[in-house]
Design an enzyme around this catalytic site. Structure first.
Site, PDB file in Angstrom:
ATOM      1  CG  HIS A   1      -2.047  -0.850   1.121  1.00 20.36           C
ATOM      2  ND1 HIS A   1      -2.041  -2.213   1.320  1.00 20.36           N
ATOM      3  CD2 HIS A   1      -3.429  -0.525   0.624  1.00 20.36           C
ATOM      4  CE1 HIS A   1      -3.331  -2.620   1.048  1.00 20.36           C
ATOM      5  NE2 HIS A   1      -4.054  -1.646   0.753  1.00 20.36           N
TER       6      HIS A   1
ATOM      7  CE  LYS B   1      -4.327  -0.355   4.652  1.00 15.52           C
ATOM      8  NZ  LYS B   1      -5.618   0.580   4.892  1.00 15.52           N
TER       9      LYS B   1
HETATM   10  N1  LIG Z   1     -12.999  -0.562   1.939  1.00 13.87           N
HETATM   11  C1  LIG Z   1     -12.122  -0.102   0.840  1.00 13.87           C
HETATM   12  O1  LIG Z   1     -12.309  -0.459  -0.176  1.00 13.87           O
HETATM   13  C2  LIG Z   1     -10.962   0.894   1.092  1.00 13.87           C
HETATM   14  C3  LIG Z   1     -10.899   1.406   2.482  1.00 13.87           C
HETATM   15  N2  LIG Z   1     -10.017   2.323   2.618  1.00 13.87           N
HETATM   16  C4  LIG Z   1      -9.695   2.644   3.997  1.00 13.87           C
HETATM   17  O2  LIG Z   1     -10.459   3.868   4.147  1.00 13.87           O
HETATM   18  C5  LIG Z   1     -10.172   4.844   5.145  1.00 13.87           C
HETATM   19  C6  LIG Z   1      -9.643   6.232   4.394  1.00 13.87           C
HETATM   20  O3  LIG Z   1      -8.702   6.064   3.475  1.00 13.87           O
HETATM   21  P1  LIG Z   1      -8.146   7.276   2.942  1.00 13.87           P
HETATM   22  O4  LIG Z   1      -9.041   7.784   2.144  1.00 13.87           O
HETATM   23  O5  LIG Z   1      -7.012   6.566   1.971  1.00 13.87           O
HETATM   24  O6  LIG Z   1      -7.584   8.039   3.853  1.00 13.87           O
HETATM   25  P2  LIG Z   1      -7.208   9.517   4.172  1.00 13.87           P
HETATM   26  O7  LIG Z   1      -6.131   9.565   5.222  1.00 13.87           O
HETATM   27  O8  LIG Z   1      -6.730   9.963   2.842  1.00 13.87           O
HETATM   28  O9  LIG Z   1      -8.653  10.038   4.204  1.00 13.87           O
HETATM   29  C7  LIG Z   1      -9.306  10.022   5.769  1.00 13.87           C
HETATM   30  C8  LIG Z   1     -10.171  11.434   6.191  1.00 13.87           C
HETATM   31  O10 LIG Z   1     -10.894  11.137   6.975  1.00 13.87           O
HETATM   32  C9  LIG Z   1     -10.664  12.512   7.562  1.00 13.87           C
HETATM   33  N3  LIG Z   1     -10.958  12.301   9.179  1.00 13.87           N
HETATM   34  C10 LIG Z   1     -10.224  12.026  10.289  1.00 13.87           C
HETATM   35  N4  LIG Z   1     -10.940  11.760  11.528  1.00 13.87           N
HETATM   36  C11 LIG Z   1     -11.995  12.546  11.104  1.00 13.87           C
HETATM   37  C12 LIG Z   1     -13.165  12.701  11.887  1.00 13.87           C
HETATM   38  N5  LIG Z   1     -13.188  12.658  13.003  1.00 13.87           N
HETATM   39  N6  LIG Z   1     -14.222  13.229  11.205  1.00 13.87           N
HETATM   40  C13 LIG Z   1     -14.243  13.251   9.835  1.00 13.87           C
HETATM   41  N7  LIG Z   1     -13.106  13.199   8.907  1.00 13.87           N
HETATM   42  C14 LIG Z   1     -12.044  12.612   9.760  1.00 13.87           C
HETATM   43  C15 LIG Z   1      -9.312  12.970   7.415  1.00 13.87           C
HETATM   44  O11 LIG Z   1      -8.842  14.520   7.606  1.00 13.87           O
HETATM   45  P3  LIG Z   1      -7.417  14.787   8.335  1.00 13.87           P
HETATM   46  O12 LIG Z   1      -6.411  13.848   7.296  1.00 13.87           O
HETATM   47  O13 LIG Z   1      -7.419  16.204   8.046  1.00 13.87           O
HETATM   48  O14 LIG Z   1      -7.313  14.339   9.874  1.00 13.87           O
HETATM   49  C16 LIG Z   1      -9.075  12.577   5.973  1.00 13.87           C
HETATM   50  O15 LIG Z   1      -9.478  13.697   5.197  1.00 13.87           O
HETATM   51  C17 LIG Z   1      -8.856   3.945   5.698  1.00 13.87           C
HETATM   52  O16 LIG Z   1      -9.550   3.335   6.809  1.00 13.87           O
HETATM   53  C18 LIG Z   1      -8.632   3.084   4.481  1.00 13.87           C
HETATM   54  O17 LIG Z   1      -7.857   1.933   4.962  1.00 13.87           O
HETATM   55  C19 LIG Z   1      -9.246   2.930   1.701  1.00 13.87           C
HETATM   56  C20 LIG Z   1      -9.289   2.407   0.415  1.00 13.87           C
HETATM   57  C21 LIG Z   1     -10.336   1.487  -0.009  1.00 13.87           C
HETATM   58  O1  LIG Z   2      -5.963   2.177   2.836  1.00  9.53           O
HETATM   59  C1  LIG Z   2      -6.074   1.873   1.722  1.00  9.53           C
HETATM   60  O2  LIG Z   2      -5.559   2.600   0.666  1.00  9.53           O
HETATM   61  C2  LIG Z   2      -6.756   0.661   1.364  1.00  9.53           C
HETATM   62  N1  LIG Z   2      -7.440   0.201   2.768  1.00  9.53           N
HETATM   63  C3  LIG Z   2      -8.296  -0.985   2.513  1.00  9.53           C
HETATM   64  C4  LIG Z   2      -7.588  -2.202   3.322  1.00  9.53           C
HETATM   65  O3  LIG Z   2      -6.930  -1.912   4.336  1.00  9.53           O
HETATM   66  O4  LIG Z   2      -7.626  -3.184   2.827  1.00  9.53           O
HETATM   67  C5  LIG Z   2      -8.704  -1.254   1.131  1.00  9.53           C
HETATM   68  C6  LIG Z   2      -7.547  -1.132   0.071  1.00  9.53           C
HETATM   69  O5  LIG Z   2      -6.694  -2.193   0.347  1.00  9.53           O
HETATM   70  C7  LIG Z   2      -6.986   0.221   0.060  1.00  9.53           C
END
Ligand SMILES: NC(=O)C1=CN([C@@H]2O[C@H](COP(=O)(O)OP(=O)(O)OC[C@H]3O[C@@H](n4cnc5c(N)ncnc54)[C@H](OP(=O)(O)O)[C@@H]3O)[C@@H](O)[C@H]2O)C=CC1
Ligand SMILES: O=C(O)C1=N[C@H](C(=O)O)C[C@H](O)C1
Length: 266
Positions: free
Chosen positions: A155, A159
């Site tokens: 990743h 992350k």
């Molecule tokens: N299920 C799936 O297919 C996927 C899951 N994911 C998961 O999704 C999550 C997000 O990933 P990703 O978008 O890459 O991460 P990012 O860090 O890019 O985004 C997370 C966002 O959430 C914000 N945030 C943090 N705390 C709060 C809060 N209390 N209220 C509202 N917003 C908040 C952060 O703001 P700030 O940074 O300013 O604190 C940031 O903008 C992770 O857990 C990741 O593992 C990711 C990709 C695919």
């Molecule tokens: O954080 C990510 O980017 C992703 N998170 C999910 C995971 O923890 O498996 C899904 C995907 O792999 C991207």
């Protein structure tokens, strides 16, 4: 299709941005609000790079739930807040669709119990990409015949959780068909701690973090004279949106706790 009103938590994030755009571009979804702990009082259209949407942004999710009526919360934040948001959504009668990873087994159990009490639907999907779901299912099938297996997930270096939710889910699916078996040699010894990765019933998970990566996983099987590798790559975050869209649609028809997108597919 009836219209579904959606709140997104984490709209500035890498996933949240894609989700906001997908919801905006889907005729039967309406983005009614966002939760962003740093941008309360603004509107979605005020955030850089997001579509021209009037929906308000709340810093406090409870205030958001009090002021805005919604069917679904899409959470794409952090393990700590994702868990709190999911609980609060259930307590407020809103159906959660959760992409956030890194929840503990205990947290998942607690959320499952609350879902039953509230008689609502919840989708928690460690990976929303259809190809990743198939990669996990193929790996479960292969593990029946090839119990010698190691998981390598790669990743981006921003992350928070390791191993990834996908790797954890893959290991859980494989555990359903594979007896405990220490992978490698019985006298094997790590001369550098962590060299063999995390251990799940003797199966090892290796987490790679590098800039330039998005989300990738290989599940490697070995047997006498052959290896089998099942590999999936998400090369951008649009790859996850088919699953997010499907989950928002399906969660409205459910009164069940769904952990894994495979449970929503035919
Ligand atoms: N299920 C799936 O297919 C996927 C899951 N994911 C998961 O999704 C999550 C997000 O990933 P990703 O978008 O890459 O991460 P990012 O860090 O890019 O985004 C997370 C966002 O959430 C914000 N945030 C943090 N705390 C709060 C809060 N209390 N209220 C509202 N917003 C908040 C952060 O703001 P700030 O940074 O300013 O604190 C940031 O903008 C992770 O857990 C990741 O593992 C990711 C990709 C695919
Ligand atoms: O954080 C990510 O980017 C992703 N998170 C999910 C995971 O923890 O498996 C899904 C995907 O792999 C991207």
């Amino acid at each position: 299709m009836t219209n579904t009103s959606v709140i997104v938590a984490g709209p500035r994030g890498k996933m949240g941005r894609e989700a906001v755009k997908m919801i905006h571009n889907t005729e039967h979804f309406t983005l009614v609000a966002c939760v962003d702990h740093k941008n309360g009082g603004l509107k979605v259209k005020d955030l850089d790079g997001l579509p021209d949407i009037e929906a308000p942004i709340f810093e406090d999710i409870e205030q958001c739930f009090n002021e805005v009526k919604a069917d679904v919360l899409v959470d794409l934040t952090t393990p700590e807040f994702g868990y709190k948001h999911t609980k609060l959504a259930l307590e407020n009668g809103i159906r959660p669709v959760v992409g956030t990873t890194g929840f503990t087994k205990e947290q998942l159990q607690e959320l499952e119990q609350l879902t039953e009490e509230k008689e609502l639907g919840v989708v928690i999907a460690p990976n929303f990409a259809l190809g990743a779901v198939l990669m996990m299912q193929f790996s479960k099938w292969a593990a029946k015949y090839f119990p010698d297996v190691e998981i390598i997930e790669r990743h981006h270096d921003q992350k928070l959780d390791a191993p990834s939710g996908t790797a954890v889910k893959t290991a859980e699916l494989i555990q359903e068909v594979r007896d405990k078996k220490p992978q490698g040699h019985e006298n094997e010894k790590e001369t550098l701690e962590g060299a063999r990765g995390a251990d799940v019933d003797g199966m090892h998970i290796h987490s790679v973090r590098l800039p330039g990566l998005v989300a990738h996983q290989e599940v490697m099987f070995g047997s006498s004279g052959e290896t089998l590798t099942i590999k999936h790559d998400s090369i951008n975050r649009e790859s996850f949106m088919t699953g997010v869209k499907l989950s928002i649609e399906k969660v409205m028809e459910l009164n069940a706790f769904i952990y894994g997108l495979e449970n929503l597919l035919e």
